[in-house]
Design an enzyme around this catalytic site. Structure first.
Site, PDB file in Angstrom:
ATOM      1  N   ARG A  47     111.109 112.640  11.262  1.00  0.00           N
ATOM      2  CA  ARG A  47     111.517 112.503   9.845  1.00  0.00           C
ATOM      3  C   ARG A  47     112.928 113.041   9.655  1.00  0.00           C
ATOM      4  O   ARG A  47     113.730 112.479   8.915  1.00  0.00           O
ATOM      5  CB  ARG A  47     110.522 113.233   8.920  1.00  0.00           C
ATOM      6  CG  ARG A  47     111.038 113.405   7.503  1.00  0.00           C
ATOM      7  CD  ARG A  47     109.984 113.764   6.469  1.00  0.00           C
ATOM      8  NE  ARG A  47     108.999 114.725   6.893  1.00  0.00           N
ATOM      9  CZ  ARG A  47     109.203 116.044   7.061  1.00  0.00           C
ATOM     10  NH1 ARG A  47     110.399 116.567   6.826  1.00  0.00           N
ATOM     11  NH2 ARG A  47     108.231 116.825   7.465  1.00  0.00           N
ATOM     12  N   TYR A 107     119.943  95.144 -11.143  1.00  0.00           N
ATOM     13  CA  TYR A 107     118.585  94.877 -10.664  1.00  0.00           C
ATOM     14  C   TYR A 107     117.577  95.590 -11.569  1.00  0.00           C
ATOM     15  O   TYR A 107     117.741  96.787 -11.868  1.00  0.00           O
ATOM     16  CB  TYR A 107     118.476  95.355  -9.211  1.00  0.00           C
ATOM     17  CG  TYR A 107     117.068  95.319  -8.682  1.00  0.00           C
ATOM     18  CD1 TYR A 107     116.321  94.147  -8.700  1.00  0.00           C
ATOM     19  CD2 TYR A 107     116.474  96.462  -8.157  1.00  0.00           C
ATOM     20  CE1 TYR A 107     115.030  94.112  -8.222  1.00  0.00           C
ATOM     21  CE2 TYR A 107     115.178  96.439  -7.670  1.00  0.00           C
ATOM     22  CZ  TYR A 107     114.461  95.260  -7.713  1.00  0.00           C
ATOM     23  OH  TYR A 107     113.177  95.237  -7.248  1.00  0.00           O
ATOM     24  N   ASP A 127     126.385  99.744  -5.966  1.00  0.00           N
ATOM     25  CA  ASP A 127     125.351  99.022  -5.221  1.00  0.00           C
ATOM     26  C   ASP A 127     126.030  97.807  -4.592  1.00  0.00           C
ATOM     27  O   ASP A 127     126.419  96.868  -5.281  1.00  0.00           O
ATOM     28  CB  ASP A 127     124.228  98.609  -6.184  1.00  0.00           C
ATOM     29  CG  ASP A 127     123.070  97.934  -5.461  1.00  0.00           C
ATOM     30  OD1 ASP A 127     123.312  97.312  -4.415  1.00  0.00           O
ATOM     31  OD2 ASP A 127     121.936  98.008  -5.965  1.00  0.00           O
ATOM     32  N   LYS A 140     118.041  93.068   2.144  1.00  0.00           N
ATOM     33  CA  LYS A 140     118.707  91.814   1.808  1.00  0.00           C
ATOM     34  C   LYS A 140     119.635  91.382   2.957  1.00  0.00           C
ATOM     35  O   LYS A 140     119.165  91.125   4.035  1.00  0.00           O
ATOM     36  CB  LYS A 140     119.421  91.975   0.469  1.00  0.00           C
ATOM     37  CG  LYS A 140     118.511  92.575  -0.646  1.00  0.00           C
ATOM     38  CD  LYS A 140     117.335  91.711  -0.949  1.00  0.00           C
ATOM     39  CE  LYS A 140     116.249  92.239  -1.852  1.00  0.00           C
ATOM     40  NZ  LYS A 140     116.236  93.553  -2.405  1.00  0.00           N
TER      41      LYS A 140
HETATM   42  N1  PLP Z   1     119.657  96.778  -5.482  1.00  0.00           N
HETATM   43  C1  PLP Z   1     119.687  95.441  -5.651  1.00  0.00           C
HETATM   44  C2  PLP Z   1     120.962  94.771  -6.098  1.00  0.00           C
HETATM   45  C3  PLP Z   1     118.534  94.689  -5.420  1.00  0.00           C
HETATM   46  O1  PLP Z   1     118.570  93.362  -5.597  1.00  0.00           O
HETATM   47  C4  PLP Z   1     117.346  95.344  -5.012  1.00  0.00           C
HETATM   48  C5  PLP Z   1     116.096  94.595  -4.770  1.00  0.00           C
HETATM   49  O2  PLP Z   1     115.990  93.427  -5.063  1.00  0.00           O
HETATM   50  C6  PLP Z   1     117.364  96.740  -4.866  1.00  0.00           C
HETATM   51  C7  PLP Z   1     118.542  97.426  -5.097  1.00  0.00           C
HETATM   52  C8  PLP Z   1     116.130  97.502  -4.460  1.00  0.00           C
HETATM   53  O3  PLP Z   1     115.955  97.424  -3.082  1.00  0.00           O
HETATM   54  P1  PLP Z   1     114.516  97.428  -2.339  1.00  0.00           P
HETATM   55  O4  PLP Z   1     113.762  96.241  -2.853  1.00  0.00           O
HETATM   56  O5  PLP Z   1     114.885  97.355  -0.898  1.00  0.00           O
HETATM   57  O6  PLP Z   1     113.851  98.706  -2.706  1.00  0.00           O
END
Ligand code: PLP
Length: 384
Positions: A55, A107, A177, A202
């Site tokens: 971990r 998101y 992000d 992604k």
């Molecule tokens: N940030 C963006 C722009 C996203 O599109 C997503 C998920 O779709 C996330 C964060 C969250 O990531 P995760 O689904 O891997 O937890």
């Protein structure tokens, strides 16, 4: 130097394949081994070879953290079990009562995490396209500006450098992000951002087979706090997940080039189609944030959104009417996906300042043959 080796002399594509991935010193294996061991032998109490317990640190994770940090031009890289776990760790930097300024398109899960889980924090959703208003109406308790660019799902682009200047003058840090752009198209730390987060699920993973998150940053003090929480709260990825993402990232540059080219072909179809009301893609000159995208991105990405003239039902019919574009959540992988954000990925933003139009369709344009994708989408639009 940060805690990770930096390879600034190499180009992006070379770093993706070699940073953190020297052949295994004991066997010469050129592929990073998946280190499944949860514990590591110590020579004496407290004397070990850098690993104690998986971990806290794991060799496969170190390779992956080194690789992605090198791509973001970051001194520190930390891997997490999901994008939201990565975001959660960043939000824990704030003390109760401090404010997060969130762009008013993001998101839905990020909005849910800030507004429904981190209820000890104050938050406001603001229009990050309006920099005058941002500077003028700045709430004094703000400690963190959270921005996606391009945003999910409206693909708005915000001027990272300008927003960082405003935030830094007022004592706040900026977290970008970078999921949609990836470090291949945009490197926020070089534009002044303090922290970069990713849903590695992604484009980094790129093959719809692993959920993961990542944080990249330069500041040693913030990195130390995040490293502490990564271990103390324990939302770390499994070694196999680290391996899958590391493997995906090796081809990020070539995949992104094809994603962008295919997105352009799809945009050309949509722009001329009578069923389409508006196409949202950062390359289009009238797109909100086109100037910022042109300034800070190498290309415009593989995500395309559009609205239908005939409204919500038409959007639902298009989303269900394609064959190659699979109806599903998520994005950023080799296969093309289509979805209705209002009822799928952004359902948790309903009734909030981040609610999305109900005639909106979002595409994650994959790396199939562009002509096949265009034909598939055209037949679905013709049947609306
Ligand atoms: N940030 C963006 C722009 C996203 O599109 C997503 C998920 O779709 C996330 C964060 C969250 O990531 P995760 O689904 O891997 O937890």
């Amino acid at each position: 130097m940060g805690e990770l080796e930096e390879h600034t002399q190499w180009g992006f594509e070379t770093r993706a394949i070699h940073s953190g991935q020297a052949p295994d010193p004991t066997t010469g294996a050129v592929v990073t081994p998946i280190s499944l061991s949860t514990t590591f032998a110590q020579e004496q109490v407290g004397r070990h070879r850098g690993y104690e317990y998986s971990r806290s640190g794991n060799p496969t994770r170190t390779a992956y953290e080194t690789q992605v940090a090198a791509l973001e031009g970051a001194r520190h890289g930390l891997a997490f079990a999901s994008g939201l776990a990565a975001e959660d760790n960043v939000l824990r930097l704030l003390a109760a009562g401090q404010r997060v300024l969130l762009g008013n398109d993001a998101y839905g899960g990020t909005f849910r995490l800030i507004s429904k889980v981190h209820t000890q924090l104050a938050w406001s959703a603001v229009d990050l396209l309006d920099l005058d208003a941002l500077a003028r109406d700045w709430p004094d308790d703000t400690r963190l500006v959270w921005l996606e660019t391009p945003t999910n799902p409206l693909l708005r682009c915000f001027d990272i450098e300008a927003i960082c200047a405003i935030a830094h003058e007022r004592g706040a840090i900026v977290c970008v992000d970078n999921t949609f752009a990836t470090p291949f198209l945009q490197q926020p730390l070089s534009l002044g951002a303090d922290v970069v987060v990713h849903s590695a699920t992604k484009y980094l993973g790129g093959h719809s087979d692993v959920v993961g998150g990542f944080v990249a940053l330069d500041d040693d003090g913030i990195a130390q706090r995040l490293r502490f929480t990564q271990n103390a709260a324990g939302a770390v990825p499994a070694p196999f997940d680290c391996y899958l993402t590391l493997r995906g990232v090796k081809t990020l540059a070539v995949r992104m080039e094809r994603h962008c080219a295919n997105a352009r072909a799809v945009v050309d179809l949509l722009v001329g189609h009578p069923a389409v009301e508006r196409v949202l893609y950062p390359q289009l000159p009238d797109h909100p944030g086109h100037a910022a995208a042109t300034k800070q991105m190498r290309d415009f990405g593989g995500m395309v959104s559009f609205t239908l003239r005939a409204g919500r039902d038409a959007a639902l019919r298009v989303a269900a009417g394609t064959e190659l574009f699979t109806l599903g959540e998520s994005l950023g992988a080799v296969e093309s996906l289509i979805e209705h954000p209002g009822q799928m990925t952004h359902a948790s933003a309903a009734g909030s300042p981040l609610e999305v139009p109900d005639n909106l369709v979002r595409l994650s344009v994959g790396i199939e043959l562009a002509a096949d994708l265009v034909a598939d989408l055209a037949q679905a639009l013709d049947h609306v």
